[in-house]
Enzyme design. Structure first.
Site, mmCIF file in Angstrom:
data_model
loop_
_atom_site.group_PDB
_atom_site.id
_atom_site.type_symbol
_atom_site.label_atom_id
_atom_site.label_comp_id
_atom_site.label_asym_id
_atom_site.label_seq_id
_atom_site.Cartn_x
_atom_site.Cartn_y
_atom_site.Cartn_z
ATOM 1 N N SER A 211 0.888 -1.341 0.039
ATOM 2 C CA SER A 211 0.120 0.004 -0.127
ATOM 3 C C SER A 211 0.919 1.281 -0.037
ATOM 4 O O SER A 211 2.029 1.241 -0.474
ATOM 5 C CB SER A 211 -0.909 0.136 1.131
ATOM 6 O OG SER A 211 -2.037 0.874 0.971
ATOM 7 N N ASN A 212 0.421 2.323 0.329
ATOM 8 C CA ASN A 212 1.076 3.679 0.477
ATOM 9 C C ASN A 212 0.587 4.545 1.517
ATOM 10 O O ASN A 212 -0.348 4.162 2.346
ATOM 11 C CB ASN A 212 1.055 4.472 -0.729
ATOM 12 C CG ASN A 212 -0.407 4.749 -1.138
ATOM 13 O OD1 ASN A 212 -1.204 5.412 -0.600
ATOM 14 N ND2 ASN A 212 -0.927 3.873 -2.347
ATOM 15 N N PHE A 213 1.094 5.612 1.937
ATOM 16 C CA PHE A 213 1.013 6.550 3.141
ATOM 17 C C PHE A 213 -0.153 7.418 2.846
ATOM 18 O O PHE A 213 -0.520 8.085 3.721
ATOM 19 C CB PHE A 213 2.326 7.322 3.264
ATOM 20 C CG PHE A 213 3.307 6.781 3.637
ATOM 21 C CD1 PHE A 213 3.354 5.706 4.843
ATOM 22 C CD2 PHE A 213 4.693 6.592 3.009
ATOM 23 C CE1 PHE A 213 4.460 5.078 5.250
ATOM 24 C CE2 PHE A 213 5.801 5.967 3.360
ATOM 25 C CZ PHE A 213 5.607 5.048 4.467
ATOM 26 N N ALA A 279 -4.627 7.449 -4.158
ATOM 27 C CA ALA A 279 -3.520 6.744 -4.438
ATOM 28 C C ALA A 279 -3.348 5.593 -4.738
ATOM 29 O O ALA A 279 -3.290 4.709 -3.963
ATOM 30 C CB ALA A 279 -2.468 7.256 -3.321
#
Ligand code: C5P
Length: 405
Positions: A211-213, A279
């Site tokens: 995943s991402n932030f 995102a």
């Protein structure tokens, strides 16, 4: 001008700072614009400006105590809170900001603030070092996170004769901020806006993921802003820990890029505008393990990735000429070229670029500094603002596109 303030019920909360003297002008301007103004002063504010000045200008007795001294009448903060169409706290001292942030309701003003359902505008004024103190910074961030609008102080000579940021914004500009707020209310009435927000999560095995932030804060701020202006919003959200407040928002929670793609494609035909703020993971694991992958002694596992659909690009390929699409670009380098490339490839009407090189921008934080590139070649550079205020600027641009279509 100022037609939007006509007949509006405004509570003007004045606290004990030297800038309180400017509230005579502020009251006068609000009354002149047609607003009904009820002044509430904290006990300390009365050291800086006479209640008589303000009651004369507003045409209403000033409220300061829970009980009116001579009649013993109880001043109902609940009734006041419900009466108001907007609450302005100007000047807002560090002390009142701290009390508002933490619910310390030991005076009539903070008690009314806690009861109010109307939008709240806060115009801080204090010495530059107080302004910079981590406690003030944190408390202002808390107020932003409650959805309050901070009318940033300006820089210049302060009462202490020090020079820096801390002067209360001029009364004319405070009235303008309020007027702008009311004039945009309802300008997206009946429009349908589809928004993607947050990260996507792509499974590796039953316990791990890629995943991402992304926190989803910018997308959620956009959803709230569009809904506030009357749009019917479909918010397709990846896994985030945020709440939606406005009843105009229909939320579809998804986990993966594929699920987000399906939800967007389903809602696309009936949308007037599409804001792609999520995102989205560019890749997912090709063969998700059914069981937890165990640690190997000799060889590290290799993940095979496969591309996810580019949702924004698919929207660009499938949208009608009357539909407006907006993308985001988070860049670390070569910002302008990258953002403009995406604008063209994804057939967006405009793209909102933020750079990870800018402090207080991008992931997780409550503020953002963006530059907008439009398909007409315009470049609109913004200041660092709360994500809520950035959302307002973006929706202002979107509104122009929707009305031109
Ligand atoms: O190409 P890049 O991922 O940097 O483009 C960012 C823009 O494209 C954002 O608006 C993002 O929401 C959107 N996007 C998308 N689907 C993807 C990747 C990005 O909608 N798979």
């Amino acid at each position: 001008m100022r037609i939007m303030l006509k007949g509006k019920h405004i509570i003007l909360g004045i606290t004990g700072g030297i800038a309180a003297y400017k509230c005579a002008t502020l009251t006068r301007l609000l009354v002149k614009a047609g607003a009904e103004v009820q002044v509430i002063m904290t006990p300390n504010a009365k050291q800086f400006i006479q209640p008589l000045t303000l009651s004369t200008l507003s045409g209403k007795p000033v409220i300061s105590e829970f009980f009116t001294a001579n009649t013993g009448q109880w001043n109902s903060h609940v009734d006041l809170g419900l009466w108001a169409d907007a609450l302005i706290i100007a000047p807002a001292t560090a002390s009142t900001i701290g009390k508002m942030a933490n619910g310390v309701a030991d005076n009539m003003l903070v008690t009314t603030y806690l009861s109010a359902k109307a939008p709240v505008f806060v115009a801080p004024a204090m010495d530059l070092d107080m302004m910079k103190h981590p406690s003030t910074v944190r408390n202002l961030d808390l107020l932003r996170s409650y959805g309050n609008h901070i009318i940033e102080p300006t820089a210049g000579e302060l009462a202490s004769h020090l020079i820096g940021k801390g002067r209360m914004e001029e009364p004319e500009n405070i009235v303008k901020a309020l007027d702008d707020f009311f004039s945009s209310s309802g300008d997206l009435q009946g429009k349908r806006v589809l928004i993607t927000a947050g990260p996507t999560v792509e499974k590796i095995d039953p316990v791990r993921f890629i995943s991402n932030f992304s926190s989803g804060k910018m997308g959620f701020a956009l959803a709230e802003e569009c809904a506030r202006r009357g749009a019917l919003v479909t918010l397709v959200a990846g896994p985030v820990s945020l709440k939606t407040e406005n009843a105009n928002i229909t939320r579809i929670d998804v986990t993966t890029a594929m699920e987000m793609y399906d939800a967007v494609m389903h809602s696309l035909p009936q949308s007037d505008a599409i804001i792609l703020c999520a995102a989205v993971a560019d890749y997912r694991v090709a063969d998700v393990a059914e069981k937890k992958i165990k640690r190997e002694k000799d060889a590290a596992p290799v993940l095979h990735l496969t591309p996810n659909p580019d949702i924004a690009k698919a929207v660009g390929q499938n949208k009608r000429a009357d539909q407006v699409s907006v993308g985001f670009a988070l860049e670390t380098d070569n910002e302008q070229v990258n953002a403009q490339g995406k604008l063209e490839r994804k057939k967006l009407n405009f793209i909102v670029m933020n750079s990870l090189r800018d402090k207080n921008s991008g992931f997780q934080v409550d503020t953002n500094k963006v530059t907008i590139f439009t398909d007409k070649g315009e470049i609109i550079e913004g200041e660092c603002k709360s994500k809520r205020d950035v959302a307002r600027d973006i929706v202002d641009v979107l509104h122009k596109y929707i009305t031109i279509q």
